[in-house]
Structure formats: C-alpha cells, structure tokens
Write an enzyme that holds these catalytic residues in place. Structure first.
Site, PDB file in Angstrom:
ATOM      1  N   ASP A  67       4.296  75.600  54.283  1.00 47.06           N
ATOM      2  CA  ASP A  67       5.208  76.475  53.874  1.00 47.06           C
ATOM      3  C   ASP A  67       4.699  77.726  52.963  1.00 47.06           C
ATOM      4  O   ASP A  67       3.528  77.545  52.976  1.00 47.06           O
ATOM      5  CB  ASP A  67       6.302  75.487  52.743  1.00 47.06           C
ATOM      6  N   ASN A 136      10.783  65.193  43.068  1.00 51.13           N
ATOM      7  CA  ASN A 136      12.171  64.820  43.555  1.00 51.13           C
ATOM      8  C   ASN A 136      12.064  64.395  45.039  1.00 51.13           C
ATOM      9  O   ASN A 136      13.232  64.392  45.611  1.00 51.13           O
ATOM     10  CB  ASN A 136      13.075  66.222  43.430  1.00 51.13           C
ATOM     11  N   HIS A 138      10.627  65.782  47.541  1.00 48.45           N
ATOM     12  CA  HIS A 138      10.866  66.745  48.572  1.00 48.45           C
ATOM     13  C   HIS A 138       9.650  66.840  49.543  1.00 48.45           C
ATOM     14  O   HIS A 138       8.584  66.297  49.130  1.00 48.45           O
ATOM     15  CB  HIS A 138      11.187  68.346  48.292  1.00 48.45           C
TER      16      HIS A 138
HETATM   17  P1  PGA Z   1       1.723  68.899  44.042  1.00 48.26           P
HETATM   18  O1  PGA Z   1       2.786  69.278  44.998  1.00 48.26           O
HETATM   19  O2  PGA Z   1       0.568  68.405  45.107  1.00 48.26           O
HETATM   20  O3  PGA Z   1       1.302  70.112  43.247  1.00 48.26           O
HETATM   21  O4  PGA Z   1       2.174  67.738  43.105  1.00 48.26           O
HETATM   22  C1  PGA Z   1       3.410  68.661  45.907  1.00 48.26           C
HETATM   23  C2  PGA Z   1       4.663  69.197  46.422  1.00 48.26           C
HETATM   24  O5  PGA Z   1       5.657  69.710  45.418  1.00 48.26           O
HETATM   25  O6  PGA Z   1       5.086  68.847  47.474  1.00 48.26           O
END
Ligand code: PGA
Length: 241
Positions: A67, A136, A138
């Site tokens: 993404d 959450n 995602h």
């Molecule tokens: P993070 O993000 O590795 O910074 O916890 C993961 C995500 O939001 O998919």
C-alpha cells in the site's frame, strides 16, 4: 495458521528474516510482497545484514508493496516509497526496475490500481507476502467494513488508523486521508503469507484473530481462509491467548 510465539521483537524479526531469506535462496527470482509500518523494520534490518555479511542475493527478486498513502510525494519521508528505500532497498542489491510501489503521486489513482494488478499478474503473482496488522484488524489499508474490495483500490483511512499513524507525522492533521492498497483478494492470491505481530497493544486484536470467527469487521480474520499463512507473534502480542 502455522503460529510461532517468539520471545520478543528481535527474535520475531530474525525468524521472519530467515523465512524471507530461505525463499530468496530457494527461488532467486521470487516475487515478494512487502509491508511497511513499525513491525517489519527489524526484519528488514536483519535482511540487509544477511546481504552485507553473507551476500544474500536480491538481484533477481521482484517486489510489490502492499500500500501507499494517497496523495503523497515519494520525497516525503513518511511515504512508503521513502520507507522502503530507507529501510531495505538502499541496503540490498534489488534492481530499481524490479521494485513496485503504488504511486502516491498518480494523476489517475484508479488507473494506477488497475495497472498495479496487471503488473502483479504479469510477474506471475506474489510468492511470499509479508503483512502486519492494524489495531483494528486492518490488513494493508483494508479497514473494517461490511463489504471489502477484492482488488487494489483507493480507499479512505479510518479515524483509528489516522490516530495510530499520527505518531509518524508532525500531527494527526498531516496524515493523508486516503491510500492506495491491495485488496483482500490481491493479498489472498499470494502463494504464502507471513504475518508479523508484535507488542502489548496488539494483544486484543490477536485475541480476536484467535476467536475462531471470520468477519470483515476484523479483516485479518479472513486470513484463516488462506492455505499457507505463517504467523509470528512475540510474547507481548500473544499475552491474551
Ligand atoms: P505497525 O502497523 O506495524 O506500525 O503496527 C501495522 C499496520 O497498521 O498494518
């Protein structure tokens, strides 16, 4: 899911790097799906180290990132393009033309997403996709919703994600409100998936992942439908299961 609980973040990062390195060694022209965020930073550092010390060879590897914020300039140090070069690509011998990252500067984001899907298909699909997980649930920027997109698309960020990512920006107001992201179908099409989860703040979402239900209100639960997912947790993330 094949689940391994590692002692801490460093051990998880090292195990993840070994899994990635193994794939690169056994299939030197493999297609890697890569993720950004705080979680994979240690794994990328370990891979860069393996390249430096033992010549782990990325010269035939192709990569596709999960993404990118939209809109965002590549030169912005919070763009995922910048992140990938800073954390990994500048430290290994991957060829620039084999690196694929959704273009946060694209004039026509829908066309960019369609073209990205075509490029992934043209490369023969993703062999190994690295994933993190949001608080959450995602995956990429596939936020909890009743309906989920199958393919790569432009989407809005939820308040929870804006808040979680604000730590990387000057303020929450500076976090872009949209992103371009592979869809759940694009992700599920990967031959293998490596899901990394670290930290106490992820313990609740891990509990949800282990609740034995599949729901788009926690997109990561859809990964239970994939036949080859390796899940690496550290003890903090696993503390509620
Ligand atoms: P993070 O993000 O590795 O910074 O916890 C993961 C995500 O939001 O998919």
């Amino acid at each position: 899911m094949k689940t391994t609980i590692c002692k801490n973040y460093d051990e998880m990062s090292l195990v993840a790097a070994y899994i990635m390195a193994e794939r690169v060694r056994t299939k030197p022209d493999c297609v890697l799906g890569l993720a950004t965020g705080g979680t994979p930073v240690g794994m990328y550092a370990a891979l860069a180290d393996m390249h430096r010390r033992s010549g782990l060879d990325f010269s035939r590897v192709t990569s596709f990132n999960l993404d990118e914020y939209y809109p965002i300039k590549k030169s912005n140090d919070q763009s995922y393009d910048y992140f990938m070069w800073d954390n990994l690509f500048s430290h290994i011998n991957i060829k620039r033309e084999n690196v694929n990252i959704l273009d946060g500067e694209a004039a026509d984001p829908d066309a960019e997403c369609r073209e990205y899907e075509a490029r992934m298909a043209g490369a023969g699909g993703i062999d190994l996709q690295v994933l993190g997980i949001g608080l959450n649930g995602h995956i990429g920027f596939n936020e909890p919703e009743n309906e989920m997109h199958v393919l790569t698309h432009k989407t809005g960020l939820t308040e929870s994600t804006i808040e979680a990512n604000a730590r990387f920006f000057a303020s929450a107001a500076d976090v872009p409100r949209h992103s371009l992201t592979m869809g759940m179908g694009s992700i599920m099409a990967a031959k293998s998936i490596l899901l990394l989860i670290s930290g106490k703040n992820k313990a609740e979402v891990v509990k949800r992942l282990f609740a034995g239900r599949i729901t788009t209100s926690c997109p990561a639960t859809l990964l239970h439908l994939h036949p080859d997912v390796t899940l690496l947790l550290d003890e903090d993330a696993a503390s509620l299961i």
